[in-house]
Design an enzyme around this catalytic site. Structure first.
Site, PDB file in Angstrom:
ATOM      1  N   HIS A 148       0.831  -1.209   0.000  1.00  0.00           N
ATOM      2  CA  HIS A 148       0.000   0.000   0.000  1.00  0.00           C
ATOM      3  C   HIS A 148       0.868   1.263   0.000  1.00  0.00           C
ATOM      4  O   HIS A 148       2.067   1.194   0.262  1.00  0.00           O
ATOM      5  CB  HIS A 148      -0.900   0.038   1.246  1.00  0.00           C
ATOM      6  CG  HIS A 148      -2.041  -0.931   1.177  1.00  0.00           C
ATOM      7  ND1 HIS A 148      -1.928  -2.234   1.588  1.00  0.00           N
ATOM      8  CD2 HIS A 148      -3.318  -0.785   0.732  1.00  0.00           C
ATOM      9  CE1 HIS A 148      -3.085  -2.848   1.406  1.00  0.00           C
ATOM     10  NE2 HIS A 148      -3.937  -1.997   0.880  1.00  0.00           N
ATOM     11  N   LYS A 152      -0.444   4.789   4.673  1.00  0.00           N
ATOM     12  CA  LYS A 152      -1.366   3.858   5.346  1.00  0.00           C
ATOM     13  C   LYS A 152      -0.914   3.645   6.793  1.00  0.00           C
ATOM     14  O   LYS A 152       0.269   3.432   7.062  1.00  0.00           O
ATOM     15  CB  LYS A 152      -1.437   2.519   4.597  1.00  0.00           C
ATOM     16  CG  LYS A 152      -2.439   1.559   5.222  1.00  0.00           C
ATOM     17  CD  LYS A 152      -2.821   0.434   4.302  1.00  0.00           C
ATOM     18  CE  LYS A 152      -3.782  -0.555   4.949  1.00  0.00           C
ATOM     19  NZ  LYS A 152      -5.037   0.041   5.396  1.00  0.00           N
TER      20      LYS A 152
END
Ligand SMILES: NC(=O)C1=CN([C@@H]2O[C@H](COP(=O)(O)OP(=O)(O)OC[C@H]3O[C@@H](n4cnc5c(N)ncnc54)[C@H](OP(=O)(O)O)[C@@H]3O)[C@@H](O)[C@H]2O)C=CC1
Ligand SMILES: O=C(O)C1=N[C@H](C(=O)O)C[C@H](O)C1
Length: 255
Positions: A148, A152
């Site tokens: 990600h 995040k």
């Protein structure tokens, strides 16, 4: 019937996408959108209001559902307010601990609450097949890699945790190893879990099964956050009129 949507975390990566996705949906409209520090901003022509006014906006705007992509504490606060106001709550927020989940379940005794760590339909398909793959390949090693963007907060991702639950359901795997360092040979029954964070990567999940001189890789890659937002809006449209209870995105897809 027009689905009237309230949006939380409206200036976040997902909040912005949700406002755009509601706009794209023929039967939905945004009736309010809130942020903790609105600053007079608009998103896609929608004026962002203060999260301090959330309770009064629920009463005045009478949304059919609220869509939430924020953080665990905020999501619980918004869900509790929705439960008191008799408004359905759809959340894609991840990183909940047991206390957060208990609070969301309390809210689901009053109103319909839907939580999904991933609103991409391809991930739902992956969740459906991963357990079967593990069952069909006994003795194979399993590793999970999720990748990600660098902002995040939670790791492993909510989706990874859901995939791990599916993998562990067959009983062969009893331990999660989060990354490896130094002398750490692989042990029977362990699943390696690896969280990569870099750039603006939208979200990738790969389950690797290897053994017997072969490997199987099951990979889902989200190319655009719009895919999550569209799924959440479908969920908001579906949940309108559902009775109080705890729902999953699989319930939406099943219909
Ligand atoms: N289920 C799914 O399909 C998906 C889930 N997610 C999840 O959605 C959540 C939000 O992701 P994303 O939009 O990228 O995050 P962002 O940080 O871009 O946005 C989150 C917004 O929520 C608000 N917020 C409220 N409380 C908090 C808090 N404690 N910490 C951080 N932000 C908070 C903030 O807005 P403000 O201060 O203005 O109120 C912020 O702008 C994450 O949990 C993520 O894992 C993400 C993508 C897809
Ligand atoms: O934070 C994100 O961006 C994402 N979070 C979700 C998760 O934790 O699984 C879903 C998606 O992969 C994007």
């Amino acid at each position: 019937m027009t689905v009237r949507v309230g949006v939380t975390g409206a200036t976040g990566r997902m909040g912005r996408e949700v406002i755009a996705a509601v706009d794209d949906h023929a039967d939905c409209e945004v009736v309010f959108a809130v942020s903790r520090s609105p600053d007079g901003e608009t998103v896609d022509g929608v004026e962002i209001e203060s999260a301090d006014d959330f309770d009064s906006l629920l009463a005045e705007c009478e949304p059919t559902a609220v869509i939430d992509f924020t953080g665990p504490e905020s999501a619980v606060e918004y869900a509790t307010a929705c439960a008191a106001a008799d408004v359905a709550f759809v959340t894609g927020t991840t990183g909940f601990d047991d206390d957060h989940l208990e609070a969301l379940e309390d809210a689901s005794e009053e109103v319909a609450v839907l939580h999904a760590p991933n609103f991409a339909r391809g991930v739902q398909a992956l969740l459906n097949v991963v357990g079967e793959a593990v069952q069909n390949l006994p003795g194979y090693d399993v590793e999970l890699v999720e990748t990600h963007h660098n902002a995040k907060r939670d790791a492993p991702s909510g989706t990874a945790n859901r995939l791990l639950a599916e993998i562990e359901a067959n009983g062969e795997f009893t331990e999660r190893t989060h990354g490896r360092e130094g002398e750490q040979p692989r042990e029977t029954g362990e699943i390696g879990v690896h969280a990569l964070r870099a750039g603006d990567i939208t979200g990738e999940h790969e389950v690797l099964l290897a053994g017997n001189h072969e490997e199987l890789r099951l990979t889902h890659r989200a190319e655009d956050r719009g895919v999550f937002a569209a799924g959440a809006v479908d969920a908001a449209a579906w949940i309108a009129g559902q009775k109080a209870g705890w729902y999953d995105f699989a319930d939406v897809i099943a219909e």
